[in-house]
Motif scaffolding. Structure first.
Motif, PDB file in Angstrom:
ATOM      1  N   MET A   1      36.560  55.046 -19.362  1.00  0.00           N
ATOM      2  CA  MET A   1      36.071  53.941 -18.522  1.00  0.00           C
ATOM      3  C   MET A   1      35.141  54.499 -17.444  1.00  0.00           C
ATOM      4  O   MET A   1      35.414  55.542 -16.855  1.00  0.00           O
ATOM      5  N   ASN A   2      34.054  53.776 -17.204  1.00  0.00           N
ATOM      6  CA  ASN A   2      33.171  54.158 -16.109  1.00  0.00           C
ATOM      7  C   ASN A   2      33.610  53.380 -14.864  1.00  0.00           C
ATOM      8  O   ASN A   2      33.546  52.164 -14.831  1.00  0.00           O
ATOM      9  N   PHE A   3      34.087  54.105 -13.879  1.00  0.00           N
ATOM     10  CA  PHE A   3      34.610  53.445 -12.683  1.00  0.00           C
ATOM     11  C   PHE A   3      33.499  52.991 -11.739  1.00  0.00           C
ATOM     12  O   PHE A   3      33.636  51.987 -11.053  1.00  0.00           O
ATOM     13  N   VAL A   4      32.406  53.759 -11.714  1.00  0.00           N
ATOM     14  CA  VAL A   4      31.413  53.590 -10.638  1.00  0.00           C
ATOM     15  C   VAL A   4      30.806  52.182 -10.638  1.00  0.00           C
ATOM     16  O   VAL A   4      30.245  51.726 -11.632  1.00  0.00           O
ATOM     17  N   GLY A   5      30.967  51.500  -9.505  1.00  0.00           N
ATOM     18  CA  GLY A   5      30.382  50.172  -9.343  1.00  0.00           C
ATOM     19  C   GLY A   5      31.098  49.069 -10.090  1.00  0.00           C
ATOM     20  O   GLY A   5      30.613  47.929 -10.118  1.00  0.00           O
ATOM     21  N   VAL A  11      44.736  45.762 -15.950  1.00  0.00           N
ATOM     22  CA  VAL A  11      45.038  47.112 -16.440  1.00  0.00           C
ATOM     23  C   VAL A  11      44.547  47.300 -17.877  1.00  0.00           C
ATOM     24  O   VAL A  11      44.544  48.421 -18.375  1.00  0.00           O
ATOM     25  N   ASP A  12      44.120  46.209 -18.525  1.00  0.00           N
ATOM     26  CA  ASP A  12      43.550  46.346 -19.874  1.00  0.00           C
ATOM     27  C   ASP A  12      42.313  47.256 -19.861  1.00  0.00           C
ATOM     28  O   ASP A  12      41.897  47.755 -20.893  1.00  0.00           O
ATOM     29  N   GLN A  13      41.729  47.456 -18.693  1.00  0.00           N
ATOM     30  CA  GLN A  13      40.534  48.309 -18.589  1.00  0.00           C
ATOM     31  C   GLN A  13      40.849  49.802 -18.753  1.00  0.00           C
ATOM     32  O   GLN A  13      39.944  50.579 -18.972  1.00  0.00           O
ATOM     33  N   ASP A  18      41.944  57.489 -18.557  1.00  0.00           N
ATOM     34  CA  ASP A  18      41.565  56.880 -17.265  1.00  0.00           C
ATOM     35  C   ASP A  18      42.705  56.990 -16.266  1.00  0.00           C
ATOM     36  O   ASP A  18      42.501  57.259 -15.073  1.00  0.00           O
ATOM     37  N   ILE A  19      43.913  56.761 -16.764  1.00  0.00           N
ATOM     38  CA  ILE A  19      45.082  56.839 -15.880  1.00  0.00           C
ATOM     39  C   ILE A  19      45.222  58.266 -15.333  1.00  0.00           C
ATOM     40  O   ILE A  19      45.434  58.463 -14.132  1.00  0.00           O
TER      41      ILE A  19
END
Ligand code: ASP
Length: 337
Positions: A1-5, A11-13, A18-19
């Motif tokens: 997952m890309n967190f930025v912005g 939590v499906d993301q 990622d966790i």
């Protein structure tokens, strides 16, 4: 997952990588949460902390997390204090507030409300709880706590046994946690609730589809007997049609030291998303457990700060700059971690 912005709405993301990323960044925040060092990495940045439903921990810890990264917080609490009470739409509210902020945390009683709000926001929005739907940051801090507690006991999340107790129907913390746990392997879920407050079928189906074992029961003693984690919840009275209806379910399951001693295996970890309802008619988690070293509820709340710092650092893309703009603190501090 890309967190930025990006928004954090469900939590499906997240997948397991990622966790792990969030947990690693959270670990790196411990010196700041512990007040060993201060960082000014978010100096000049403003958080819009928008809580249209009651909150203590989530609101204050998101605010503190932002402050600990050096930013400023503006907040509103309660619908009545906002223009939503005058009929303003989520769209307009989000357009306005996102002009004032660099990120927004939003809580509202309606399921799906935060996603609707986020769609109109020009800055990243974190879901601080949308009705009975989800509470992603709570689930992340719960999982981080489970991971740390189990490691301390020489165990792992994979293959563990977790007993979830109480209002599993309306408890959004449980909903988000179950989804995250489904990403792990061969967990034994013991779902302890009255039938009317059972975990919704869609959650049970996805847990089972991911290969985990589910046993539903209304017998507390039986459900907790082999658990590594006992996660107790409050009857979500605000989601019932009437207080009288909620009262029917309060006090059905009471975790206390006597029950713990008789039915739990040694070192069973006790958790609760809090607030625990300590009124006599409920008292689902007795104060007599306060001195039990396996009571992890206040470690959960401390962990909430580093998890929320990690989420901000990731979505604002400052993870690698936190230490560079830091210095040791120069006041007396008490250790948390
Ligand atoms: N604080 C948690 C939530 O907002 C749990 C609760 O209120 O019972 O969902």
């Amino acid at each position: 997952m890309n967190f930025v912005g990006h928004h954090i709405l469900t939590v499906d993301q997240f997948d397991r990588a990622d966790i792990q990323r969030v947990f690693k960044v959270a670990d790196s925040m411990i010196p700041y949460a512990n007040r060993e060092r201060v960082t000014r990495v978010l100096e000049g940045a403003i958080l819009g902390n928008m809580f249209f439903e009651p909150s203590t921990r989530t609101r204050v810890s998101f605010g503190c997390a932002w402050n600990l990264l050096g930013g400023e917080v503006r907040e509103t609490t309660g619908i009545k204090a906002s223009a939503l009470a005058k009929g303003e739409s989520f769209y307009d509210t989000a357009r306005v507030l996102s002009g004032y902020s660099d990120a927004i945390v939003m809580r509202h009683e309606m399921m799906g409300s935060v996603a609707e709000f986020a769609a109109a926001s020009r800055v990243p929005v974190i879901n601080g709880g949308d009705g009975a739907n989800e509470h992603p940051s709570q689930a992340l801090l719960d999982l981080y706590t489970i991971d740390r507690e189990l490691k301390h006991n020489g165990k792992r999340i994979d293959q563990m046994t977790i007993a979830l107790v109480g209002d599993l129907r309306f408890g959004r913390a449980v909903h988000s946690l179950c989804k995250l746990l489904s990403l792990y392997t061969s967990i034994k879920f013991r779902l302890i609730s009255p039938e009317a407050l059972a975990l919704p079928a869609s959650y049970i189906e996805s847990i089972q589809a991911a290969g985990h074992e589910v046993i539903q029961t209304s017998n507390l003693q039986e459900g907790i007997s082999k658990a590594d984690i006992v996660y107790v919840t409050r009857t979500q009275e605000e989601r019932f049609d009437s207080p009288e209806e909620a009262l029917r379910y309060k006090g059905l399951f009471r975790m206390n030291q006597a029950v713990y001693t008789e039915f739990c295996q040694p070192n069973t970890v006790i958790m609760h998303p809090l607030p625990r309802d300590s009124r006599a008619e409920a008292n689902e988690l007795d104060n007599d457990l306060n001195d039990n070293p396996n009571l992890a509820i206040f470690r959960q709340t401390d962990n909430g700060v580093v998890i929320r710092m990690a989420l901000f650092a990731l979505i604002l893309d400052v993870v690698d700059q936190v230490d560079a703009s830091s210095r040791p603190v120069n006041w007396y501090t008490a250790r948390r971690f």
